[in-house]
Design an enzyme around this catalytic site. Structure first.
Site, PDB file in Angstrom:
ATOM      1  N   ASN A  64       0.646  -0.888  -0.414  1.00  0.00           N
ATOM      2  CA  ASN A  64       0.094  -0.173   0.029  1.00  0.00           C
ATOM      3  C   ASN A  64       0.766   1.477   0.080  1.00  0.00           C
ATOM      4  O   ASN A  64       0.584   2.138  -0.511  1.00  0.00           O
ATOM      5  CB  ASN A  64      -1.163   0.086   1.217  1.00  0.00           C
ATOM      6  N   HIS A 144      -4.407   3.095  14.672  1.00  0.00           N
ATOM      7  CA  HIS A 144      -5.140   1.779  14.703  1.00  0.00           C
ATOM      8  C   HIS A 144      -4.550   0.397  14.581  1.00  0.00           C
ATOM      9  O   HIS A 144      -4.772   0.494  13.103  1.00  0.00           O
ATOM     10  CB  HIS A 144      -5.749   2.000  13.306  1.00  0.00           C
TER      11      HIS A 144
HETATM   12  N1  LIG Z   1      -8.686   3.551   8.436  1.00  0.00           N
HETATM   13  C1  LIG Z   1      -9.393   3.024   8.702  1.00  0.00           C
HETATM   14  O1  LIG Z   1     -10.624   2.123   9.587  1.00  0.00           O
HETATM   15  C2  LIG Z   1     -10.220   1.552   7.462  1.00  0.00           C
HETATM   16  C3  LIG Z   1     -11.614   1.147   7.506  1.00  0.00           C
HETATM   17  C4  LIG Z   1     -11.550   0.609   6.377  1.00  0.00           C
HETATM   18  C5  LIG Z   1     -10.769  -0.025   5.603  1.00  0.00           C
HETATM   19  N2  LIG Z   1      -9.524   0.536   6.081  1.00  0.00           N
HETATM   20  C6  LIG Z   1      -8.751  -0.157   4.506  1.00  0.00           C
HETATM   21  O2  LIG Z   1      -9.392   1.130   3.312  1.00  0.00           O
HETATM   22  C7  LIG Z   1      -8.563   0.423   1.640  1.00  0.00           C
HETATM   23  C8  LIG Z   1      -9.132  -0.037   1.342  1.00  0.00           C
HETATM   24  O3  LIG Z   1     -10.073  -0.545   1.365  1.00  0.00           O
HETATM   25  P1  LIG Z   1     -11.250  -1.727   0.568  1.00  0.00           P
HETATM   26  O4  LIG Z   1     -12.547  -1.969   0.855  1.00  0.00           O
HETATM   27  O5  LIG Z   1     -12.327  -0.096  -0.332  1.00  0.00           O
HETATM   28  O6  LIG Z   1     -10.525  -1.955  -0.313  1.00  0.00           O
HETATM   29  P2  LIG Z   1     -10.867  -2.782  -2.236  1.00  0.00           P
HETATM   30  O7  LIG Z   1     -10.216  -3.452  -2.270  1.00  0.00           O
HETATM   31  O8  LIG Z   1     -12.979  -2.625  -2.018  1.00  0.00           O
HETATM   32  O9  LIG Z   1     -11.122  -0.908  -2.730  1.00  0.00           O
HETATM   33  C9  LIG Z   1      -8.825  -0.927  -2.800  1.00  0.00           C
HETATM   34  C10 LIG Z   1      -9.961  -0.060  -4.268  1.00  0.00           C
HETATM   35  O10 LIG Z   1      -8.277   0.477  -4.083  1.00  0.00           O
HETATM   36  C11 LIG Z   1      -8.396   0.331  -6.248  1.00  0.00           C
HETATM   37  N3  LIG Z   1      -6.551   0.666  -6.219  1.00  0.00           N
HETATM   38  C12 LIG Z   1      -5.488  -0.176  -6.392  1.00  0.00           C
HETATM   39  N4  LIG Z   1      -4.358   0.775  -6.637  1.00  0.00           N
HETATM   40  C13 LIG Z   1      -5.131   2.198  -6.926  1.00  0.00           C
HETATM   41  C14 LIG Z   1      -4.084   2.509  -7.482  1.00  0.00           C
HETATM   42  N5  LIG Z   1      -2.692   2.842  -7.891  1.00  0.00           N
HETATM   43  N6  LIG Z   1      -4.943   4.245  -7.989  1.00  0.00           N
HETATM   44  C15 LIG Z   1      -6.360   4.146  -7.683  1.00  0.00           C
HETATM   45  N7  LIG Z   1      -7.502   2.798  -6.868  1.00  0.00           N
HETATM   46  C16 LIG Z   1      -6.271   1.948  -7.238  1.00  0.00           C
HETATM   47  C17 LIG Z   1      -8.624  -0.734  -6.312  1.00  0.00           C
HETATM   48  O11 LIG Z   1      -8.794  -1.160  -8.110  1.00  0.00           O
HETATM   49  C18 LIG Z   1      -9.704  -1.037  -5.413  1.00  0.00           C
HETATM   50  O12 LIG Z   1     -10.889  -1.071  -6.311  1.00  0.00           O
HETATM   51  C19 LIG Z   1      -7.213  -0.876   3.064  1.00  0.00           C
HETATM   52  O13 LIG Z   1      -6.892  -0.480   3.021  1.00  0.00           O
HETATM   53  C20 LIG Z   1      -8.376  -1.289   3.934  1.00  0.00           C
HETATM   54  O14 LIG Z   1      -7.703  -2.109   5.293  1.00  0.00           O
HETATM   55  C21 LIG Z   1      -9.818   1.347   6.807  1.00  0.00           C
END
Ligand SMILES: NC(=O)c1ccc[n+]([C@@H]2O[C@H](COP(=O)([O-])OP(=O)(O)OC[C@H]3O[C@@H](n4cnc5c(N)ncnc54)[C@H](O)[C@@H]3O)[C@@H](O)[C@H]2O)c1
Length: 280
Positions: A64, A144
């Protein structure tokens, strides 16, 4: 905006079609191009990998890191005045990276953490006490992740400290479940991670900024001496308004709580070190 063709367009259409039912009239688009996001006021970065069952948030770090650096770079080029809300995990390290990459002042880069963690703790407390979640005000600080710091003495139910309501063992059990709250959902879903509570938390942050609410919310913010911690992103209460973080609120912590927060800070600093070596 996503790199996958069709995905953001399809999601935007789906959300748009809820407008007549939910009675909103926002203009919505999904896109694969940063050009169409130009001059945004608030940008929410969720790009990157989520956890699979058995994975920790830290295991996402190196994958990431590359995505968030690239996305932040593009965001800054197209929306130089924006406020960034970072969601991608591990969120404290990713917020640190976005501050470095964007060269924005710390008030304009904020991570999602404490609102979600406090909501998880609050919902478990409400279920245990058979009371409305609205009566619970939960206090969660720090990373977190596994070094999250849950403070029962500053958590209240209708004004009464939790420590006067529930026995220590029950509080510990609910706190443990909160710390592992994300993993519990990942294990149940098997593909994907939590959506509903995180998106509600992100909306609360975005609204506080866009509507200049000056709302006190726990978020991941870079500390520059507050709580005795420097140059480290950590979950603390902040005041959110039109300038992003308008104040970092310093709670009066006990010696033990301050030590636990320092341990939490060390864990985030370790991730930042790994990122620095990962970048060569
Ligand atoms: N901070 C928090 O409390 C919290 C809560 C929930 C999820 N998250 C995090 O959020 C992130 C996303 O989770 P999600 O469930 O939406 O995942 P997801 O897999 O549904 O969506 C992530 C998206 O990112 C896109 N992506 C990847 N590389 C990219 C790039 N270079 N440019 C643009 N888009 C790109 C992918 O194509 C995908 O559609 C994860 O890292 C997850 O752990 C954090």
């Amino acid at each position: 905006m996503d790199i996958i063709q069709g995905l953001p367009q399809g999601k935007a259409l789906d959300i748009l079609q809820s407008a007549p039912i939910l009675n909103f009239n926002s203009h919505l688009i999904g896109t694969n191009s940063y050009q169409e996001t130009a001059d945004s006021d608030v940008v929410i970065i969720t790009s990157g990998l989520g956890r699979k069952p058995g994975m920790t948030r830290d295991e996402l770090l190196l994958a990431n890191m590359k995505i968030v650096a690239e996305v932040t770079h593009n965001v800054v080029n197209h929306s130089p005045e924006c406020i960034i809300i970072m969601v991608t995990n591990p969120v404290d390290a990713m917020t640190h990276l976005a501050i470095q990459t964007s060269k924005f002042p710390r008030n304009r880069v904020i991570g999602l953490s404490g609102i979600l963690d406090a909501a998880r703790f609050g919902s478990f407390i409400a279920t245990e006490l058979k009371t409305s979640a609205a009566n619970v005000s939960a206090c969660v600080l720090g990373e977190h992740g596994k070094n999250m710091l849950i403070i029962p003495r500053l958590t209240t139910v209708s004004g009464t400290p939790l420590t006067e309501i529930l026995p220590r063992e029950t509080i510990d059990k609910l706190a443990e479940r909160t710390i592992k709250g994300g993993a519990e959902i990942v294990n149940l879903l098997k593909t994907g991670s939590a959506f509903f509570a995180p998106s509600a938390a992100i909306a609360q942050m975005a609204e506080a900024i866009i509507l200049d609410k000056k709302e006190a919310l726990p978020c991941a913010a870079r500390l520059d001496g507050e709580y005795g911690i420097k140059d480290t992103v950590l979950g603390v209460p902040v005041k959110l308004g039109k300038n992003g973080i308008e104040q970092i609120i310093e709670l009066d912590l006990t010696k033990e709580e301050r030590q636990a927060l320092a341990t939490s800070a060390k864990a985030v600093q370790e991730l930042v070190k790994i990122m620095s070596s990962g970048r060569g």
